[in-house]
Design a protein around this motif. Structure first.
Motif, PDB file in Angstrom:
ATOM      1  N   SER A   1       0.813  -1.215   0.000  1.00  0.00           N
ATOM      2  CA  SER A   1       0.000   0.000   0.000  1.00  0.00           C
ATOM      3  C   SER A   1       0.846   1.265   0.000  1.00  0.00           C
ATOM      4  CB  SER A   1      -0.951   0.008   1.193  1.00  0.00           C
ATOM      5  OG  SER A   1      -0.206  -0.045   2.396  1.00  0.00           O
ATOM      6  N   ALA A   2       2.156   1.130   0.116  1.00  0.00           N
ATOM      7  CA  ALA A   2       3.071   2.278   0.030  1.00  0.00           C
ATOM      8  C   ALA A   2       4.353   1.829  -0.641  1.00  0.00           C
ATOM      9  CB  ALA A   2       3.368   2.851   1.412  1.00  0.00           C
TER      10      ALA A   2
ATOM     11  N   PRO B   1       7.428   2.360   4.092  1.00  0.00           N
ATOM     12  CA  PRO B   1       7.842   1.526   5.231  1.00  0.00           C
ATOM     13  C   PRO B   1       8.785   0.421   4.781  1.00  0.00           C
ATOM     14  CG  PRO B   1       5.565   1.088   4.612  1.00  0.00           C
ATOM     15  CD  PRO B   1       6.029   2.238   3.772  1.00  0.00           C
ATOM     16  N   THR B   2       9.682   0.059   5.666  1.00  0.00           N
ATOM     17  CA  THR B   2      10.610  -1.037   5.395  1.00  0.00           C
ATOM     18  C   THR B   2       9.918  -2.342   5.732  1.00  0.00           C
ATOM     19  OG1 THR B   2      12.453   0.385   5.981  1.00  0.00           O
ATOM     20  CG2 THR B   2      12.886  -1.977   5.942  1.00  0.00           C
ATOM     21  N   PRO B   3       9.884  -3.285   4.784  1.00  0.00           N
ATOM     22  CA  PRO B   3       9.245  -4.574   5.092  1.00  0.00           C
ATOM     23  C   PRO B   3       9.955  -5.278   6.239  1.00  0.00           C
ATOM     24  CG  PRO B   3       9.816  -4.406   2.750  1.00  0.00           C
ATOM     25  CD  PRO B   3      10.432  -3.225   3.447  1.00  0.00           C
TER      26      PRO B   3
END
Length: 108
Positions: A6-7, A98-100
């Motif tokens: 989503s980002a 965001p970092t997974p």
């Protein structure tokens, strides 16, 4: 329609998954999924992409997102209709995605 993640960063890749209750077969207008600005009115015929023609009852495809920050949405147009019949979640193209979180590897 769902879009993930989503980002993403500008130029990042998003996977779109879709299902259709009334798939179009044969000749004529097919179903189309278009990428649009999330805040565009539903009667706006403009889209960032010309759309992905789809057929069948379900599927997925990948999209390279635009190279600038914005909130986006995929819209499902059944039978080539001007008005969308389904909407994805909003996908944010951001300079700070965001970092997974890595999945831990089980220890034997």
């Amino acid at each position: 329609i769902t879009a993930s993640p989503s980002a993403v960063a500008p130029g990042g890749t998003v996977t779109v998954n879709w299902t259709s209750k009334n798939p179009v077969t044969g000749s004529g207008f097919g179903d189309v999924i278009k990428l649009t600005f999330a805040d565009s009115p539903i009667n706006n015929q403009n889209s960032w992409t010309t759309g992905n023609n789809i057929s069948g009852t379900a599927g997925s495809f990948s999209v390279v997102m635009p190279n600038f920050t914005e909130n986006w949405q995929f819209r499902y147009h059944a039978n080539g209709a001007g008005y969308p019949t389904a909407f994805s979640n909003v996908v944010t193209v951001t300079n700070n995605p965001p970092t997974p979180t890595p999945t831990p590897t089980p220890t034997p």
